[in-house]
Motif scaffolding. Sequence first.
Motif, short mmCIF file in Angstrom:
data_model
loop_
_atom_site.label_atom_id
_atom_site.label_comp_id
_atom_site.label_asym_id
_atom_site.label_seq_id
_atom_site.Cartn_x
_atom_site.Cartn_y
_atom_site.Cartn_z
N SER A 21 0.74 -1.18 0.08
CA SER A 21 0.10 0.03 -0.06
C SER A 21 0.73 1.26 0.04
N TYR A 22 2.14 1.18 0.20
CA TYR A 22 2.67 2.30 0.12
C TYR A 22 3.59 2.52 -1.10
N GLN A 23 3.36 1.61 -1.97
CA GLN A 23 3.97 1.76 -3.47
C GLN A 23 3.04 2.96 -4.30
N ARG A 24 3.65 3.42 -5.17
CA ARG A 24 2.85 4.28 -6.25
C ARG A 24 2.22 3.43 -7.14
N ALA A 25 1.19 4.20 -8.07
CA ALA A 25 0.38 3.69 -8.74
C ALA A 25 1.23 3.47 -9.98
N ASP A 26 0.47 2.49 -10.89
CA ASP A 26 0.99 2.40 -12.22
C ASP A 26 1.28 3.53 -13.01
N VAL A 27 2.42 3.71 -13.65
CA VAL A 27 2.62 5.26 -14.33
C VAL A 27 3.23 5.13 -15.51
N GLU A 78 13.93 -9.20 6.77
CA GLU A 78 13.64 -8.66 8.24
C GLU A 78 13.93 -7.02 8.32
N ALA A 79 13.64 -6.36 7.32
CA ALA A 79 13.69 -4.84 7.16
C ALA A 79 12.49 -4.30 8.07
N THR A 80 12.40 -3.12 8.67
CA THR A 80 11.37 -2.45 9.18
C THR A 80 10.92 -1.39 8.25
N ALA A 81 9.81 -0.98 8.78
CA ALA A 81 9.27 0.05 7.60
C ALA A 81 10.23 1.34 7.49
N ASN A 121 6.98 11.21 -4.26
CA ASN A 121 6.64 12.38 -3.68
C ASN A 121 6.43 12.26 -2.24
N ALA A 122 6.22 13.43 -1.31
CA ALA A 122 6.15 13.13 0.12
C ALA A 122 5.33 12.01 0.59
N GLU A 123 4.02 11.98 0.06
CA GLU A 123 3.10 11.33 0.31
C GLU A 123 3.69 9.69 0.44
N GLU A 124 4.33 9.47 -1.01
CA GLU A 124 4.68 8.12 -1.20
C GLU A 124 5.82 7.58 -0.14
N ILE A 125 6.91 8.57 0.08
CA ILE A 125 7.68 8.37 1.18
C ILE A 125 6.98 8.23 2.52
N PHE A 159 6.03 5.08 7.35
CA PHE A 159 5.04 4.98 8.82
C PHE A 159 3.93 3.77 8.33
N HIS A 160 4.36 2.80 7.28
CA HIS A 160 3.43 1.72 7.00
C HIS A 160 3.03 0.95 8.04
N GLU A 161 3.96 0.68 9.13
CA GLU A 161 3.73 -0.24 10.04
C GLU A 161 2.74 0.15 11.13
#
Length: 742
Positions: free
Chosen positions: A306-312, A478-481, A499-503, A508-510
């Motif tokens: 869900s943190y990934q960007r849409a297909d572009v 074993e990587a964290t968000a 963009n800022a929202e994607e990062i 904070f995806h966790e």
Amino acid sequence: MEYSRATTKAVATARMYYLGNRVVEPLGPGSKEKKSALVALGAFVDLDLAGTSGKTECGRLIAEKVGVEWDDSCSSTGDTITLEGLNRLLDGAVQWHVRSGRRPVRSLVRDLETINPAPRWDEAPEDENMAADLTEIEANIAEHIGTLAEPGPMPEGVDASRSTEVSAESIRIEDGTWRSALSAVQGWLHLSGELDETSGTVFDRALADFLGVPTGATQEEFYSRLQERLERAVQLREAFLEDLDDESEGGSTRQTASARWSAAWDDVEETEEAETSGPIKARADVWPIAQFRQYAIDGALNLNPSYQRADVWPTGDAQQLMESILRGIPLPSVIILERSTEEGETYEIVDGKQRLTSILRFTASHPAALATVEQKAEEWDEPTAPMLFERDYPAFKKLWNRHERRRLTASLEKELYFPFPLRTGNVPALSGELTQVRGRYYSEIRNIVTDVAGARRKIQALFETVSDYRLPVILYQEATARQVHEVFSLYNKQGKHLNAEEIRNAAFHELDLMRALLVTAGDTQEVADVAPFLMDAYDDIASTGRNLSSYGFAAAGYKRTKTISWVAAALLLDDDKVESRSTATHINNLLKRVQEVPSDPLRSQARVTELMVLLDKAVDVHAAVPDEAWAPAFKNAQSKGRWQELQLVATLIALAAAWAVHGEDLYDLVDDSLDELSERSQHWRRPAKTQSKEQWRFIGTVVHELLDTLRVDVDQADATLRDRFGSSGLRIVASLAHESVA
């Protein structure tokens, strides 16, 4: 497996093309074989028949080569080869080849038995240079022109006087109306000069020059190049409008958005010419394409965390990627995050999504597409549909168009992750032996043999077996968000711009709060996977995304998530230095607080759910207010129904606070206050300056006055929010308006 003779000319000629390593061509009118089938079979037995006159003579020479009898039963009038003649040549060629010891008998027989028959002459273009459906290209051109003609702001330096709204349905290629429509939107195409409308011929010549279409190119190549340019123009227009959405918080202006739009075109044209989070456990590897495909089919490959960007990626980029693979060109690394679940290992794609999506689309193995095909097969009562989708995609397209109202255009194929063909026309990357794959779908070329990665094998081996061609992989374990965030930031510096929202979504995806915001905003539909604790409330909160979309907030770039995250942070972050905070910083500070404080109330899924319902109620009440109650300046005058983000956020903060106090009674309070609301909103002017201080003061003014209009005491609302969620920033935000209100 026992070899059986061909029962039709379609089967016989398909076998000939296969043996000669040629793409299958349709039969001619009257189901007649083409000379090219005999030329292909001749190549199989080491004969060059390209210059031989007549099909009958070709057949006689092949029969002589392989040692079979050639008599009157093998041909008929009109230089036509009979089915008996075709089978006699095939039988002799197979026996000749087997005697040579070049190939195992079982493998050869199995392949011949499974070849799809050649299509009829009226089921495919007669001209070999017209492999793609020109009518479909024309429809795509009309659709793209219609999109570019939609009303809205335009980049600086683009002549808006030509602009006129037209519909895709009104644009026709055959009557020339496309030229005037294209001329009206030509500014979006960033051409190097003005199109000359003196005549259709002059117009087309000028356009061909601007598009770089070589002299002598086919009509299909001309329109294909135009379609590619239009698709790119639509993509960059969307990016420009998205940039303008950032103007409300000082992130962009029309001038800077225009500069980025122009720079993006420069990049396109140039391409066409030639704080740490501790140790990260990762390893480098190489995977064959078949491994990615199998993981995708098995559901173990997560292309859309869900943190990934849409297909572009435009289809043109995907086509060029496939050309690179067919030529054996190595690709950049795919970045993967490995996660352990109860169902086994899953692999989240951190970087490389566009490449993998293109590969899976091309090879008819994208899981979303396969699910759609299975569903349609059941709806249509066509059990062979999945097999056709994989093995004979052109036939599947006909099946689709027979059952569905919406034709399977390039845009719909992209939306459904369906296959795309390789580029047509004079494509230098597809030269030599690869010339014959131009304009073809994977299902049409999978049996073609070519040189890839130092070995001569079928194209299907490149994608469906453990071949020598492999993709480099960097596997994070074993990587964290937070570490994923670090990876994103690193790639940003190396050219992968997020963009800022994607990062933020990655960093904070966790958090349940972050995932809940994504779901509530409608930027992900995977509720059960992303935020299952919202399932019981989802029927209620799902209206948030729909309402925000109706206000002109598109799914691209997580703009809707940003909007309600801004509202949530303004409501619940107690920060007396809010005036000096940018929007992004204020939102991040709320999320950091929740991330770093184990006892934070917003660690509770129940509290998070309660907050999402509150945000949804604010949006629902807002949507119920008649348009005329708001000042016209609250909407973008150049775009139908598009709300200014700053004004929307300010009103939602106030409505959420009011709902916290009054609940359902808020609807009646708003109805009773419409006249006062209309009068006051006329004075809520968007600040001329874009500094954070001016924006927060504007928000404070709107919040203070709207709450006053609704007879809501700020201190009472602030206390209510603190009681329900453990904190509140409402009083501080409202206090920013005191100076201007006084």
